[in-house]
Design an enzyme around this catalytic site. Structure first.
Site, PDB file in Angstrom:
ATOM      1  N   HIS A   1      47.978  31.953  41.211  1.00 58.55           N
ATOM      2  CA  HIS A   1      47.922  31.619  39.786  1.00 58.55           C
ATOM      3  C   HIS A   1      49.172  30.877  39.311  1.00 58.55           C
ATOM      4  O   HIS A   1      49.383  30.753  38.110  1.00 58.55           O
ATOM      5  CB  HIS A   1      47.759  32.893  38.942  1.00 58.55           C
ATOM      6  CG  HIS A   1      46.417  33.551  39.083  1.00 58.55           C
ATOM      7  ND1 HIS A   1      46.032  34.181  40.234  1.00 58.55           N
ATOM      8  CD2 HIS A   1      45.383  33.674  38.215  1.00 58.55           C
ATOM      9  CE1 HIS A   1      44.803  34.686  40.066  1.00 58.55           C
ATOM     10  NE2 HIS A   1      44.388  34.378  38.856  1.00 58.55           N
TER      11      HIS A   1
ATOM     12  N   GLU B   1      33.770  25.918  42.636  1.00 61.49           N
ATOM     13  CA  GLU B   1      34.572  24.747  42.286  1.00 61.49           C
ATOM     14  C   GLU B   1      34.048  23.464  42.929  1.00 61.49           C
ATOM     15  O   GLU B   1      34.053  22.400  42.308  1.00 61.49           O
ATOM     16  CB  GLU B   1      36.043  24.970  42.653  1.00 61.49           C
ATOM     17  CG  GLU B   1      36.780  25.930  41.729  1.00 61.49           C
ATOM     18  CD  GLU B   1      36.476  27.400  42.010  1.00 61.49           C
ATOM     19  OE1 GLU B   1      35.833  27.683  43.039  1.00 61.49           O
ATOM     20  OE2 GLU B   1      36.874  28.258  41.199  1.00 61.49           O
TER      21      GLU B   1
END
Lengths: 421, 392
Positions: free
Chosen positions: B189, B120
């Protein structure tokens, strides 16, 4: 390995993708192992990150030109005048360094990070760049800034505390200094990916084909962002040169705290060719960078260059190297001074006339005066300038806070007009 | 077969691009040039052949899911400006784990819909570099909980570059983050980290609440000269609504009520102002229905933007209703609700009939899925707050 992507017209010069052996050094070892003060001498072994093995060298520490089968051709076109200009670059940058350090001691700068001792790595690599190339420096690449044509005093705006940047990165192809270690290597990689998308790689047009170079140090190689740069540059075959100045010290930590192997040995694992060069040899630094830039511009992908050098000064003006390294080590590297090396070579060739030396001395003195005058005249930004350029378009929070601040400030002016607060 | 050399937009004689994965016809179309007759698809070793698709331009008003509306908004941004490119993990052949980028690789090619390495910080860091070179990257972070490896690049580099350069450099980068819970997911999540970014000067933080808003706002985010953190309520990805695809994309910033940084009144009312954004706007609208059945009129404000906050629109509403509740999935502590409460207290203290109340997540890590609905601010907790506000 990564060479599979090299077009047929790209240089096929072999750059080892494996850790190189000391025997590959034509000019002999650049440095002898020197123990640190804390007994970590074992790290200076022949295979560790402070090994002097496999360094490309064209000028010995004694200023003797030695032949190199692979790299001679990259410097063959350089005239004595070109070399004198490199000497001039290094002398001027060192004078800048000295003046800036003195200004910090006088309280004119908040901090300064010297490039002392790294002039050859910076000037040599910087002189291999073309105008369209783009540089992503760390924060002590004053030598590269100089050869890119920056006004050197602009670099001091950051250190004086009047600017977070200080120059236009686009006008010289020289990005702002990045103080967070290693972050900019990813910016350089992305920029290089943009160069690819612009079709400015592998066209054969020397004024169009573009390379990107990122400068970072031995400490930065431990950062995740540098590893991610190697991943992204590798898989994208980005036109990038990752130029690592291993100056042996990340503030107080020797390179042995960052790695077990020579830093250049990491790159082949990412499919990126690597080369180690004597970073105190301006000719060799020029040659290996020229080769790497040529590979990048022709579509051959990234190269990792490790310039093995020495941080002759402190990390910054806030640092005290006597707490962690031996005076003997510093003395040894002073004898390997990159400027002396080139000067000795030019003198031996009879290519350093007295008039040039006198003129350069005068130019350096004038630069010193210029730096002192410019820094002291930098002034103070207006307080309200803190609200400028937070966003490119108006943002309600910033606008409201600015309006409040200006109203608050003007309330004082109303009460005591003209008097200093 | 391809070379590994990456030379986009450079066509070799014979009409086949040197870049793998797309035909020369794609690049010619993207560049607005003439199209070669060759439509030979070049394949990556070991991957299924990529068949270039040329779907007709979607027009008119269509009933779309939130995810499809985003897809078409991104598609339009790609078609309108060849400097726009998408980057992220699994966004190419797979079309993203939520399929938001479905079909865009086939249409726009691998140089504009980029499957990135799984890193990322690297994704955002290279997006910054691409923006410095003149591109407009739209980054997808796969899930909210995975943004943190990029937190340094976002808050230290992306947010500050314009400022540090005194306006000489701009970074028009969009970072799309599917966020929020209620999907029964495993840990990392379901989080709502928006205020961590809203607290950082230099970033704009927005979140659409429905398909039509998603379609318009993603295009405005791409058009913004500033970095925009674009939070997508993943629990609403499959909500459907009519979307007018012919809507002209309006300037992202400025005084217009359609601007990216303006709140909108999602439902007018008179008794209590309920401020929501992203996933909780639907919750607030359901609460308004339920409250109306009992004779209470809720005004629902869809913030749309967390940074900047449209204080003006909220304050105007509270001056009418005298009561305000803020509802979001993120923890209430140090949250958007706290900021709204402080501002409303400063702006219209004498209009308030009750303290500003906050309904949201607790000061605990996002819990396991089996109890997430006890953590999330649902209809009952919101209606309870309405009663407390009215009873004050």
């Amino acid at each position: 390995m990564s060479q599979t992507g090299t077009p047929a017209d790209a240089p096929r010069t072999a750059v080892s993708t494996a850790p190189q052996s000391p025997a590959a050094t034509p000019g002999g070892p650049a440095a002898a192992p020197v123990p640190t003060t804390d007994g970590r001498a074992a790290a200076h072994s022949s295979s560790g990150p402070l090994s002097d093995g496999g360094l490309v060298q064209l000028l010995t520490p004694d200023g003797e030109r030695v032949a190199h089968p692979e790299y001679d051709r990259y410097v063959a076109h350089l005239s004595d005048e070109d070399l004198r200009q490199m000497l001039r670059d290094m002398v001027l940058v060192r004078r800048f360094d000295t003046e800036a350090t003195a200004l910090q001691r006088q309280g004119e700068l908040a901090l300064f990070a010297q490039s002392l001792g790294q002039e050859a790595a910076q000037v040599g690599s910087g002189r291999a760049l073309r105008p369209q190339d783009h540089v992503f420096p760390s924060y002590r690449e004053h030598g590269v800034a100089h050869v890119r044509g920056l006004e050197l005093t602009d670099l001091l705006r950051l250190f004086r505390g009047v600017d977070h940047g200080g120059w236009d990165p686009t006008s010289h192809g020289f990005h702002l200094y990045t103080l967070v270690i290693g972050s900019h290597t990813l910016h350089a990689t992305g920029y290089a990916m943009g160069v690819q998308r612009d079709g400015a790689v592998g066209t054969g047009d020397p004024e169009r084909d573009t390379a990107v170079i990122a400068y970072f140090g031995d400490g930065a190689t431990a950062q995740g962002d540098v590893s991610e740069s190697l991943v992204f540059a590798g898989v994208n075959q980005a036109p990038l040169v990752l130029f690592c100045q291993n100056n042996q010290w990340a503030i107080s930590e020797p390179t042995t705290r960052q790695a077990r192997v020579p830093l250049a040995a990491r790159a082949p694992g990412f499919g990126i060719p690597a080369v180690r060069v004597d970073g105190n040899d301006v000719l060799a630094s020029y040659a290996v960078t020229a080769q790497a830039l040529e590979r990048a511009r022709t579509g051959g992908g990234p190269t990792f260059v490790e310039a093995f050098t020495y941080r002759m000064g402190a990390h910054t003006t806030s640092d005290d190297p006597t707490r962690y390294r031996a005076a003997e080590q510093e003395a040894l590297w002073r004898r390997r001074d990159p400027i002396d090396r080139l000067r000795t070579y030019l003198v031996a060739r009879g290519a350093l006339p007295d008039e040039f030396v006198a003129s350069l001395t005068a130019e350096a003195d004038a630069l010193g005066e210029h730096v002192r005058t410019q820094v002291r005249a930098m002034g103070r930004p207006s307080a309200a300038s803190m609200f400028e350029h937070v966003y490119a378009t108006p943002h309600a929070t910033v606008e409201a806070e600015r309006a409040w601040f200006e109203s608050y400030e003007s309330s004082f002016l109303d009460r005591a007009e003209g008097s200093p607060r | 077969m391809t070379t590994t050399t990456h030379a986009p937009f450079v066509r070799e004689p014979g009409g086949v691009s040197r870049s793998h994965g797309t035909s020369s016809a794609d690049f010619a179309r993207v560049l607005g040039g003439t199209t070669s007759e060759s439509s030979e698809a070049v394949t990556l070793a070991g991957a299924t052949p990529l068949v270039p698709a040329h779907p007709a331009e979607p027009t008119g008003t269509q009933r779309l899911t939130f995810a499809k509306a985003l897809n078409l908004g991104l598609r339009r941004a790609l078609a309108d400006d060849d400097k726009v490119l998408l980057m992220g993990e699994d966004i190419g052949r797979l079309g993203g784990v939520f399929r938001v980028t479905d079909g865009l690789l086939a249409e726009f090619g691998e140089d504009r819909v980029v499957d990135t390495p799984l890193a990322e910080s690297g994704i955002v860091g290279t997006a910054i570099g691409l923006a410095l070179r003149g591109y407009r990257p739209v980054v997808e972070i796969q899930f909210d909980g995975f943004v943190f490896p990029a937190f340094d690049q976002i808050t230290t580099q992306l947010a500050k570059m314009h400022y540090r350069s005194r306006g000489r450099l701009s970074l028009p980068v969009v970072i799309r983050i599917p966020y929020g819970g209620a999907i029964g997911a495993i840990e990392h999540h379901s989080e709502s980290p928006e205020v961590l970014f809203a607290h950082t000067a230099g970033l704009r933080v927005v979140s659409p609440s429905n398909p039509a808003e998603a379609y318009a706002m993603i295009q405005q985010a791409v058009a913004s000269p500033d970095p925009v953190i674009f939070f997508e309520p993943k629990g609403r990805y499959w909500d459907k609504a009519d979307v007018d695809l012919d809507t002209v994309t309006l300037a992202p910033h400025g005084a217009a009520p359609t601007g990216l940084d303006r709140a909108r009144i999602a439902r007018p009312g008179t008794d209590v102002t309920v401020v929501a954004y992203g996933p909780t706007v639907t919750t607030a609208l359901k609460a308004a229905d339920a409250a109306a059945a009992e004779g209470t009129s809720l005004e629902v404000i869809d913030l749309r933007s967390v940074s900047p906050l449209d204080t003006e629109t909220i304050a105007a509403s509270v001056r009418r209703t005298g009561r305000c509740i803020v509802v979001h999935e993120a923890p209430v502590v140090h949250g958007t609700g706290a900021e709204v409460a402080a501002r409303i207290t400063e702006e219209c203290f004498y209009h308030l009939q009750a303290p500003v109340l906050r309904v949201g997540g607790f000061h605990a890590p996002y819990p396991v899925a089996k109890i997430e609905h006890d953590y999330l601010p649902g209809l009952d907790r919101l209606l309870d707050a309405v009663q407390r506000s009215l009873a004050f």
